[in-house]
Design a protein around this motif. Structure first.
Motif, PDB file in Angstrom:
ATOM      1  N   LEU A   1    -107.507  -3.759 -14.274  1.00 36.64           N
ATOM      2  CA  LEU A   1    -107.649  -4.263 -12.904  1.00 36.64           C
ATOM      3  C   LEU A   1    -108.489  -3.290 -12.083  1.00 36.64           C
ATOM      4  O   LEU A   1    -108.065  -2.167 -11.802  1.00 36.64           O
ATOM      5  N   ARG A   2    -109.681  -3.765 -11.640  1.00 33.61           N
ATOM      6  CA  ARG A   2    -110.593  -2.857 -10.948  1.00 33.61           C
ATOM      7  C   ARG A   2    -111.183  -3.435  -9.664  1.00 33.61           C
ATOM      8  O   ARG A   2    -111.637  -2.677  -8.804  1.00 33.61           O
ATOM      9  N   TYR A   3    -111.180  -4.760  -9.485  1.00 37.24           N
ATOM     10  CA  TYR A   3    -111.921  -5.350  -8.382  1.00 37.24           C
ATOM     11  C   TYR A   3    -111.040  -6.230  -7.492  1.00 37.24           C
ATOM     12  O   TYR A   3    -110.054  -6.811  -7.955  1.00 37.24           O
ATOM     13  N   THR A   4    -111.427  -6.336  -6.237  1.00 38.39           N
ATOM     14  CA  THR A   4    -110.642  -7.098  -5.271  1.00 38.39           C
ATOM     15  C   THR A   4    -110.602  -8.580  -5.618  1.00 38.39           C
ATOM     16  O   THR A   4    -109.542  -9.203  -5.606  1.00 38.39           O
ATOM     17  N   ASP A   5    -111.770  -9.164  -5.937  1.00 38.80           N
ATOM     18  CA  ASP A   5    -111.785 -10.597  -6.236  1.00 38.80           C
ATOM     19  C   ASP A   5    -111.024 -10.909  -7.518  1.00 38.80           C
ATOM     20  O   ASP A   5    -110.387 -11.961  -7.649  1.00 38.80           O
ATOM     21  N   GLN A   6    -111.049 -10.003  -8.478  1.00 37.63           N
ATOM     22  CA  GLN A   6    -110.281 -10.157  -9.712  1.00 37.63           C
ATOM     23  C   GLN A   6    -108.787 -10.195  -9.412  1.00 37.63           C
ATOM     24  O   GLN A   6    -108.052 -11.034  -9.944  1.00 37.63           O
ATOM     25  N   THR A   7    -108.352  -9.308  -8.539  1.00 40.96           N
ATOM     26  CA  THR A   7    -106.941  -9.252  -8.162  1.00 40.96           C
ATOM     27  C   THR A   7    -106.553 -10.483  -7.354  1.00 40.96           C
ATOM     28  O   THR A   7    -105.451 -11.027  -7.504  1.00 40.96           O
ATOM     29  N   TYR A   8    -107.460 -10.935  -6.507  1.00 37.85           N
ATOM     30  CA  TYR A   8    -107.252 -12.142  -5.714  1.00 37.85           C
ATOM     31  C   TYR A   8    -107.017 -13.346  -6.622  1.00 37.85           C
ATOM     32  O   TYR A   8    -106.095 -14.148  -6.414  1.00 37.85           O
ATOM     33  N   GLU A   9    -107.847 -13.473  -7.653  1.00 33.82           N
ATOM     34  CA  GLU A   9    -107.725 -14.589  -8.594  1.00 33.82           C
ATOM     35  C   GLU A   9    -106.356 -14.566  -9.287  1.00 33.82           C
ATOM     36  O   GLU A   9    -105.704 -15.612  -9.446  1.00 33.82           O
TER      37      GLU A   9
END
Length: 306
Positions: A197-205
């Protein structure tokens, strides 16, 4: 531009950067006494050790000192490792002072040895055990947020499969947290590219897929400045899933005015957005001792001046 002019201008920029912290300290010392201890506009949360030079090494004394400086929340990543009696005393003091408990880290909440992306039952069992332990700790200190990092990237698995594995594990975690009103906040990190887990949009998804009030984003501006930049715009796009903020300037991971992030603008945006949550001071300090503590407070008073 001639090389000599470039070096001269670079020196001026460096001097200005160093001077900003000194000016912040001076501006705080000039404040009227009531303003020095009044609450900040936003709810910044220090952690143990930040004021040890002034308050000593006793955590309870330091919490009281933080309150006297105007802070109204604390963080303690290692709260689960403290003796139960100390946890209770911390909770009682926070309640007495009207302060909030920020995040602590779920034991084995996901790391290199326990990655949720691999879909291994032993890893899931360890994670869920940590979730159950966290509920008991949260009760003692009246915590509402706990940090989870899903662990390492599994290169032998397709990204979509890894993502689905993480989502399914987190859903099991929410079943433990939801009845207690506790939110696990997923923190994308910049420490190593091996992390899943590295990115904001990835975590958002992922949070959208888990679809629970107990699974949201911990947005650490230090890590995201390193990973992706574009802080305000990405926070705005993912705002519905952000439940907790942490900060630290970059480079160096120290207090505001030591790096490149315009924290006054970031804080102003959060304030105008109506953010009422905690902003964890997840960073070190540019100087040690009482001088470093004064500069730390001055930097937050300056950045809070919007």
């Amino acid at each position: 531009m001639r090389r000599s002019d470039f070096l001269k201008n670079s020196g001026l920029l460096l001097s200005g950067t160093l001077l900003s912290s000194n000016l912040s300290a001076e501006s705080t010392s000039d404040l009227p006494e009531p303003m020095k201890s009044s609450p900040f506009k936003l709810d910044y949360a220090p952690h143990q050790g930040m004021f040890a030079a002034s308050a000593g090494k006793n955590f309870l004394d330091e919490i009281q000192y933080m309150y006297d400086l105007g802070f109204r929340s604390i963080e303690d990543n290692g709260m689960t490792g403290r003796p139960v009696e100390e946890q209770k005393k911390v909770g009682e003091l926070l309640a007495k002072l009207g302060m909030r408990m920020g995040v602590f880290v779920v034991p084995k909440g996901g790391n290199g040895q326990n990655t949720l992306a691999a879909n291994k039952q032993e890893h899931i069992d360890i994670f869920l055990k940590g979730c159950r332990e966290s509920v008991e700790v949260a009760k003692r200190v009246n915590a509402k947020w706990v940090t989870v990092v899903p662990g390492d990237y599994q290169r032998e698995l397709p990204l979509g499969v890894q993502t689905a594995n993480v989502i399914e594990a987190l859903k099991k975690g929410t079943e433990i947290f939801e009845p207690h009103g506790i939110t696990m906040v997923l923190e994308p990190l910049s420490d190593t590219p091996n992390l899943f887990l590295r990115y904001t949009d990835q975590t958002y998804e992922i949070c959208k897929a888990v679809d629970s009030p107990s699974c949201k984003i911990l947005y650490d501006a230090y890590h995201q400045q390193k990973n992706e930049g574009n802080l305000i715009n990405l926070m705005n796009q993912c705002w519905s899933e952000i439940a907790y903020i942490q900060v630290g300037d970059n480079p160096g991971r120290r207090e505001p005015y030591t790096g490149e992030i315009n924290y006054r603008n970031v804080f102003k945006w959060l304030y105008n957005k109506g953010y009422k949550g905690i902003i964890g001071m997840e960073h070190g300090m540019s100087k040690s001792g009482k001088e470093g503590e004064d500069i730390l407070v001055a930097a937050y008073r300056e950045a809070d001046k919007f």
